[in-house]
Write a protein that holds these residues in place. Structure first.
Motif, short mmCIF file in Angstrom:
data_model
loop_
_atom_site.label_atom_id
_atom_site.label_comp_id
_atom_site.label_asym_id
_atom_site.label_seq_id
_atom_site.Cartn_x
_atom_site.Cartn_y
_atom_site.Cartn_z
N UNK A 108 0.84 -1.20 0.00
CA UNK A 108 0.00 0.00 0.00
C UNK A 108 0.87 1.25 0.00
N UNK A 109 1.75 1.40 -1.02
CA UNK A 109 2.71 2.51 -1.00
C UNK A 109 2.06 3.88 -1.03
N UNK A 110 0.91 4.01 -1.71
CA UNK A 110 0.27 5.32 -1.79
C UNK A 110 -0.22 5.78 -0.42
N UNK A 111 -0.82 4.84 0.32
CA UNK A 111 -1.26 5.17 1.68
C UNK A 111 -0.08 5.49 2.58
N UNK A 112 1.02 4.72 2.42
CA UNK A 112 2.22 4.96 3.24
C UNK A 112 2.81 6.34 2.95
N UNK A 113 2.89 6.70 1.67
CA UNK A 113 3.43 8.01 1.31
C UNK A 113 2.54 9.12 1.83
N UNK A 114 1.22 8.94 1.73
CA UNK A 114 0.28 9.94 2.25
C UNK A 114 0.46 10.13 3.75
N UNK A 115 0.61 9.03 4.47
CA UNK A 115 0.80 9.11 5.92
C UNK A 115 2.10 9.84 6.28
N UNK A 116 3.17 9.54 5.56
CA UNK A 116 4.46 10.18 5.84
C UNK A 116 4.43 11.66 5.48
N UNK A 117 3.81 12.01 4.35
CA UNK A 117 3.69 13.42 3.98
C UNK A 117 2.84 14.16 5.01
N UNK A 118 1.75 13.51 5.45
CA UNK A 118 0.90 14.13 6.46
C UNK A 118 1.65 14.45 7.74
N UNK A 119 2.50 13.51 8.17
CA UNK A 119 3.27 13.76 9.39
C UNK A 119 4.35 14.82 9.16
N UNK A 120 4.98 14.81 7.99
CA UNK A 120 6.00 15.82 7.68
C UNK A 120 5.39 17.23 7.69
N UNK A 121 4.13 17.35 7.27
CA UNK A 121 3.46 18.65 7.28
C UNK A 121 2.98 19.00 8.69
N UNK A 122 2.48 18.01 9.42
CA UNK A 122 1.89 18.27 10.74
C UNK A 122 2.94 18.48 11.83
N UNK A 123 4.11 17.87 11.69
CA UNK A 123 5.11 17.93 12.76
C UNK A 123 5.56 19.35 13.11
N UNK A 124 5.91 20.21 12.12
CA UNK A 124 6.29 21.57 12.49
C UNK A 124 5.17 22.33 13.19
N UNK A 125 3.93 22.06 12.80
CA UNK A 125 2.79 22.72 13.45
C UNK A 125 2.63 22.20 14.88
N UNK A 126 2.71 20.89 15.03
CA UNK A 126 2.50 20.27 16.34
C UNK A 126 3.55 20.73 17.35
N UNK A 127 4.79 20.84 16.91
CA UNK A 127 5.87 21.26 17.80
C UNK A 127 6.09 22.77 17.80
N UNK A 128 5.21 23.51 17.11
CA UNK A 128 5.31 24.98 17.03
C UNK A 128 6.69 25.40 16.51
N UNK A 129 7.10 24.77 15.40
CA UNK A 129 8.42 25.04 14.81
C UNK A 129 8.31 25.70 13.44
N UNK A 130 7.19 26.38 13.18
CA UNK A 130 7.02 27.01 11.88
C UNK A 130 8.00 28.15 11.65
#
Length: 247
Positions: A108-130
């Motif tokens: 399920x590479x498409x789902x895996x890539x979507x999950x990883x991209x989602x975390x890469x986008x969310x991580x700076x927001x979650x840790x307030x590192x924008x």
């Protein structure tokens, strides 16, 4: 006479291009192994981050709750903030670990890539590192690499699946347009972290001593040209391999 000169130049440049472009030969001989190695390099950051998060989960939860995007609610609802931080980090941990493993195994590479991209986008927001330029640049580069990998997987699947490729064994017009846009976006995002460090080198030239001026300038020019070639898609494989070796 001009046509003869152009024909001679063309005949000379084609063999030269084939000889100085070793990545094509490398892909032809070591294709599947190299593709796995590229996927491994791409998910290495996510695997490392998930391992560190799992080993220090309570510390990360505290960091997200007290210093991250939930800090405004920390004083009013500390228990709610702790719960939200725990859930968010648990989702991120699963997204990184399972997404990385699935991408390595091409499950399920498409789902895996979507999950990883989602975390890469969310991580700076979650840790307030924008406002942390290096952190954001790293996230953009990872997202760019994942987008390029997604475009490659879609293209390969279209070639292997005649039904999805319009019965021609190749991507149809709509698929090619989507792949091209994904590749362009990925190429534009991929050099972000290199441009950031090139900017640091440029800044150090003016702030620090000029003893390494020539070396720093050469590195800066090389990085700028390499990033421009990758973004434009010109000799991008060779340049990307060079940047990977330099990395």
């Amino acid at each position: 006479t001009m046509q003869k000169k152009e024909g001679l130049l063309h005949q000379l440049l084609i063999p030269l291009d084939e000889r100085v472009y070793p990545v094509k030969l490398l892909l032809r001989v070591w294709g599947p192994r190299l593709e796995f190695f590229v996927r491994l390099i791409l998910v290495a950051t996510f695997l490392d981050d998930s391992f560190r998060t799992a080993m220090h989960f309570s510390e990360h939860t505290k960091q997200v709750g007290e210093e991250g995007c939930l800090q405004g609610m920390a004083e009013a609802s500390p228990e709610l903030v702790n719960t939200l931080a725990t859930v968010a980090l648990a989702i991120g941990l699963l997204a990184q670990s399972l997404g990385s493993v699935c991408l390595l195994a091409l499950l399920a590479p498409h789902g895996a890539i979507t999950a990883l991209i989602g975390w890469a986008v969310a991580q700076p927001v979650l840790y307030a590192q924008l406002t942390n330029v290096e952190f954001v640049a790293r996230s953009l580069s990872l997202t760019g690499g994942l987008l390029l990998l997604r475009a490659h997987i879609v293209s390969e699947q279209a070639k292997r699946d005649p039904i999805s490729a319009g019965g021609q064994g190749a991507p149809n017009g709509a698929d090619r347009a989507t792949i091209a846009r994904t590749q362009l976006l990925g190429r534009l995002m991929l050099p972000s972290v290199y441009l950031y460090h090139a900017g640091l080198l440029l800044l150090s030239i003016f702030v620090q001593t000029f003893s390494m001026f020539v070396v720093n300038t050469a590195v800066l020019v090389g990085l700028a040209i390499g990033c421009a070639l990758i973004a434009a898609g010109l000799k991008s494989r060779t340049v990307a391999l060079s940047l990977a070796v330099a990395n």
